[in-house]
Design a protein around this motif. Sequence first.
Motif, PDB file in Angstrom:
ATOM      1  N   ARG A  27       0.849  -1.170   0.000  1.00  0.00           N
ATOM      2  CA  ARG A  27       0.000   0.000   0.000  1.00  0.00           C
ATOM      3  C   ARG A  27       0.890   1.227   0.000  1.00  0.00           C
ATOM      4  N   PRO A  28       0.388   2.348  -0.485  1.00  0.00           N
ATOM      5  CA  PRO A  28       1.214   3.552  -0.410  1.00  0.00           C
ATOM      6  C   PRO A  28       1.390   3.977   1.037  1.00  0.00           C
TER       7      PRO A  28
ATOM      8  N   PHE B 194       1.125   5.861   4.337  1.00  0.00           N
ATOM      9  CA  PHE B 194       0.001   6.591   4.921  1.00  0.00           C
ATOM     10  C   PHE B 194       0.383   8.059   5.112  1.00  0.00           C
TER      11      PHE B 194
ATOM     12  N   CYS C 241       3.309   7.731  10.947  1.00  0.00           N
ATOM     13  CA  CYS C 241       2.733   7.392   9.633  1.00  0.00           C
ATOM     14  C   CYS C 241       3.271   6.070   9.127  1.00  0.00           C
TER      15      CYS C 241
ATOM     16  N   LEU D  60       4.314   3.620  11.007  1.00  0.00           N
ATOM     17  CA  LEU D  60       3.674   2.579  11.818  1.00  0.00           C
ATOM     18  C   LEU D  60       2.268   2.305  11.303  1.00  0.00           C
ATOM     19  N   ALA D  61       1.570   3.382  10.941  1.00  0.00           N
ATOM     20  CA  ALA D  61       0.227   3.204  10.398  1.00  0.00           C
ATOM     21  C   ALA D  61       0.274   2.416   9.095  1.00  0.00           C
TER      22      ALA D  61
ATOM     23  N   LEU E 107       2.531   0.222   8.278  1.00  0.00           N
ATOM     24  CA  LEU E 107       2.831  -1.174   8.604  1.00  0.00           C
ATOM     25  C   LEU E 107       1.597  -1.872   9.165  1.00  0.00           C
TER      26      LEU E 107
ATOM     27  N   SER F  71      -1.520  -1.258   8.663  1.00  0.00           N
ATOM     28  CA  SER F  71      -2.599  -1.503   7.714  1.00  0.00           C
ATOM     29  C   SER F  71      -2.114  -2.182   6.442  1.00  0.00           C
TER      30      SER F  71
ATOM     31  N   ALA G 264       2.095  -4.103  14.756  1.00  0.00           N
ATOM     32  CA  ALA G 264       1.901  -3.945  13.316  1.00  0.00           C
ATOM     33  C   ALA G 264       2.447  -5.159  12.580  1.00  0.00           C
TER      34      ALA G 264
ATOM     35  N   HIS H  41       0.206  -8.214  13.409  1.00  0.00           N
ATOM     36  CA  HIS H  41      -1.179  -8.047  12.981  1.00  0.00           C
ATOM     37  C   HIS H  41      -1.346  -8.271  11.484  1.00  0.00           C
TER      38      HIS H  41
ATOM     39  N   ARG I  78      -3.062  -2.414  -2.703  1.00  0.00           N
ATOM     40  CA  ARG I  78      -4.346  -1.744  -2.638  1.00  0.00           C
ATOM     41  C   ARG I  78      -4.122  -0.246  -2.459  1.00  0.00           C
TER      42      ARG I  78
ATOM     43  N   PRO J  29      -5.797   2.550  -0.557  1.00  0.00           N
ATOM     44  CA  PRO J  29      -6.865   2.830   0.404  1.00  0.00           C
ATOM     45  C   PRO J  29      -7.451   4.220   0.223  1.00  0.00           C
TER      46      PRO J  29
ATOM     47  N   GLU K 152      -8.493   7.199   5.523  1.00  0.00           N
ATOM     48  CA  GLU K 152      -8.443   6.233   6.628  1.00  0.00           C
ATOM     49  C   GLU K 152      -8.584   7.009   7.917  1.00  0.00           C
TER      50      GLU K 152
ATOM     51  N   LEU L  84      -6.910   5.638  11.276  1.00  0.00           N
ATOM     52  CA  LEU L  84      -5.459   5.810  11.306  1.00  0.00           C
ATOM     53  C   LEU L  84      -5.097   7.285  11.465  1.00  0.00           C
TER      54      LEU L  84
ATOM     55  N   VAL M  38      -2.723   8.666  14.373  1.00  0.00           N
ATOM     56  CA  VAL M  38      -1.490   9.421  14.159  1.00  0.00           C
ATOM     57  C   VAL M  38      -1.596  10.804  14.793  1.00  0.00           C
TER      58      VAL M  38
END
Lengths: 641, 316, 183
Positions: A293-294, A296, A350, A352-353, A355, A357, B43, B46, B55, B57, B60, B63, B67
């Motif tokens: 994914r790109p 975040f 960002c 971490l987010a 990773l 998701s 992370a 999970h 994908r 997204p 979000e 998230l 953040v």
Amino acid sequence: MSVAERYEPNAGAEADAEEARRLRETWKSRSGLIGFLTETNHKKIAARYLVTAFVFFILGGLEAFVMRLQLARPEAHVVGPDLYNQIFTVHGSTMMFLFGVPVMEAVGIYLVPLMIGTRNMAFPRLNAYSWYVYLIGGLLLYGAFFLNTGPDAGWFCYVPLAGPEYGPGKRVDVWAQLVTFTELAGLAAAVNQVATILKMRAPGMSLSRMPLFVWATLVASVMTIFAMPAVMAASSLLALDRLVATHFFNPAEGGDALLWQHLFWFFGHPEVYIIFIPALGMVSAILPAFTRRPVFGYNAMVLSIVATGFIGFGLWVHHMFATGLPQLGQSFFTAASMMIAIPSGVQIFCWLATLWSGRLRFAPPLLYVLGFVFIFVLGGLTGVMVASVPLDFQLHDTFFVVAHFHYVLIGGAVFPLLGAIYFWFPKMTGRRMFDRLGKWSFWITFVGFNLTFFPMHQLGLQGMPRRIYTYRAETGWGDLNLLATAGAVILALGLLLYLINVLSSWRGGALAGNDPWGAEGLEWSTTSPPPIYNYQHLPTVSGRAPLWEQGDDQPVVVGLRTDRREFLATRLIDAEPDHRDTLPDDAWAPLATAIATAVTFIGVIFTPWALPAGMILTTIALVGWFWPKRDRPRDWMEEQP
Amino acid sequence: MRGLHSALDAAGPQAGRIEDLWWIFFSVCTVVFLLVLTALLAAVLHSRREKERHRLPGPERNLTRAVGGATAVTVILLLGLLIASVTTGRAVGSPAPSNSLTLEVVGHQWWWEIHYEDPLPSRRFTTANEIHIPVGLPIRIKTRSSDVIHSFWVPSLHGKRDLIPGYPTETWLQADRPGVFRGQCAEFCGAQHANMALVVVAEPPAEFAAWRSAQLQTPPPPATALQQRGQAVFLAMPCPACHTIAGTSAGGRIGPDLTHLASRSTLAAGTLPNTTGHLAGWILDPQTQKPGNQMPAIALQADDLQALLAYLESLR
Amino acid sequence: MRRDRFDQRLTIVLLVLLALAGCKREERRFRSSPAADARPGVVRVGELQPGPPTPGLVVANPFIKNAPAIADGQRLYTQMNCAGCHFHGGGGIGPPLMDDQWIYGSDPENIFSTIVEGRPNGMPSYRARLTDDQVWKIVAYVQSLGGLPDQSALPGRPDHLRAKDEGVPHYPTPPRSAPAEHP
């Protein structure tokens, strides 16, 4: 004429091959030694930069290893004080000036034109010149070092120790000119990057669609342009003090010893961000392929990089907290030094987010990114500690600071770099690095690094200052130092394994196609390795993740001439096509100018007459460089209806 | 973390305040680090780890909130740490109280010159590399350098202060318990930066007063014949060119003052313990012990050396 | 491969060229024997000789090309208060050292014995106060005042030079201005 016509895939394979042949003819370098010396292709120059930078990395690492051997036991006799002082100075100078900045620039020089969809950098000859000047600076330092003339006053060379009275001989002069060479090279590369990024992006790649790595390179380059002149001024003033008896840093005559520190650190602090910010860009480039994914929070990431760049210029006095400057002023720098943790924190969050998701794929590049998060966050937190003035009173100039900066530099820059090399190795060479060896080298490096540098925090708290060639047994520092040296052996092993991986997969790795990782950047749409002209058809973009968002019907650029080195210049913000122009052919001018520069600045170590003599030579070389070629008009694009 | 010289073994109010601040920072930073590690681990665990198509997204929100929240927490924590830092800074940086004893510390390559000041000139004296202070009294330290930048640092008592030529500054410290505290130069100052240590002895006021009056006294003329011969050797050798011994004609100020050499616990700025053997080795061959320092090797016959040692050891 | 060898050879050539100049200048010899062997024997002070001239025994200054030693000589020159009479080479109470008028001879051994033995009319004898190595270093510095040794080994300007107080020794350095603000 319409620039972005639809590309017809079935227009004829023969026409295609013919176009490719012509492009190759136009863009290729000459062969043999002449070709090597007149090279201007960004990929070849970047490859040289990378090899040179890693040779210096290995040399700097060997110096570090000797230091660790000397410090492993109290009152050891591996090296004496004079050689030790030269070794730690050359180690620091090598890692900061000859490895840190150049290697990040090298990766940028290789990748940026590919990532923005163009054929070469904006100033190809300036690119070659910067490598020559960098190489000469490095040879100067190591030539001098092998002749017992290596600088010995620390990589930041405080006066009066580095001044004419207390720094006899030519050692510090060599350092001052090393700085001149490397800073000139860095400046040239930075100017080149800024121009390339701002004016040569693919149509449709507006600033808000630019890859994060390109943003990082842009910010680091702009920082370089502002920071390097400060150190150039500082080293020139020092050279003048030493060579022609000026008194800039002589308190007895109205000069100021603290002036050096201000001038140096005004450069020195941004310097570490110049090294670190491109690494942040690398992390953002690696993550999408391994999380599918790109990254975040694109806007937050861009703003964080820019903010880090700005705030980075307002921190420098935190290197001078122990000098007795007024407390109120110092507190301002504490606040700024803590504030810079905020944009870095945003980036970490960002990532971490991303990773969290994402769907992770545990290849070595991702491992290096995870290692980076661990090590860099720890280093950043110790940075918050030393940002506090009273804490810094105890921690400044101790091994705690040594631990801190190795955590942020190795964790924050070298780990992403190692991951980036692994990631882009297939693109550069057409082969993949070995996976098993990659994972082993990561873990061994990670463990070795922490074993080496974590104990140093404790050593600093226990009163061990920096830059001491030995210590007494009664200090009690022996055990932790021995542990650190053992860790250094493991760290060296990990890095050695990485080197073996690189060297053996160069010829023996699995063949990689265009896009072995399934990544999203433009560079993955061309072959591995790319042809000398990068793309047969220069791409356009319509999103941030071109290979993921765009279909086969994405337009390409057509109509550029293939018998000259033509490129498309686009507008600053939205990358609308603006005009087309021609890049120069391969030339001798960069080498000639670099030699003239070398004569000037190496001569100045010995006599002030080298300056006017060198200026004359440089002027002649520059006249040759800029001698007008046949007139080539620029073709302005018509406005599209 | 015990030792002669640890920032976490505070023996005075400034070092104590800094040590408290250290624990605040350490706790906050450890918690933050563990949180980040937990998030990282979460992370990693999970993730479904399937090779999937990429994908793209949409917005979000969760998230973004996470953040944003983490950033807000970061800002608040940093602000708290900043306040703690500035408060501690003001406490340890306040000017010396008026009842302090004043010392001037002058940094040299590679030793410490120490002047005990007093309003009465006859109560001033000079020593080198070893400082004695009374417990519980603030000590004002004026710092100066005679050559390059050094840094005065006794970790158990206070943070460091750079000695910069042309920038005399002041700091102060205090010991709240008796003990021997080691310090070391903390700014790279040349070849022997590693061997530029100093010793701070904090002792009860009575003992300090005794030490002080001993330091103020001129040593008596040498008592035994051997010591007299030793003094003659001292005066005939190059020693007086650089060293001072009060009460003799030796008045050199290039090297440390030797008037009360035998009262010190170390030689050559903490490089060697002050014993007869080490002193002999130092005089005969200082360049092996501390290569590059400014003291030349002094060639002596064996009995001259013995006499000189006897004399120097009488200088309490 | 051709490129690599070319680069290697070029580097070696450059290094060899530099090698001749570099080593001696930067050598930092810490240990030197305190023996008096370095003292020259009989030193000629005048130029007249009966009969055919015989060459003197030239004692070379071991430090003549060594930058740290000349810098040490500069330091010792200040510490021994040579500047009190000779100022910074320009002379005052004592003769200048920068010119080429040497009353007692300009060879290194002459300068050495001048310092060690003293001379009439005010030059003190430093025999008892300096070791031989220290004297040779001062000799090297004095020679450098006249521009004699290797140019690249010349010392830089001292940090304590004060235009106003020529010749006054500056050890210890007095503070320049008011102390910095409260720590």
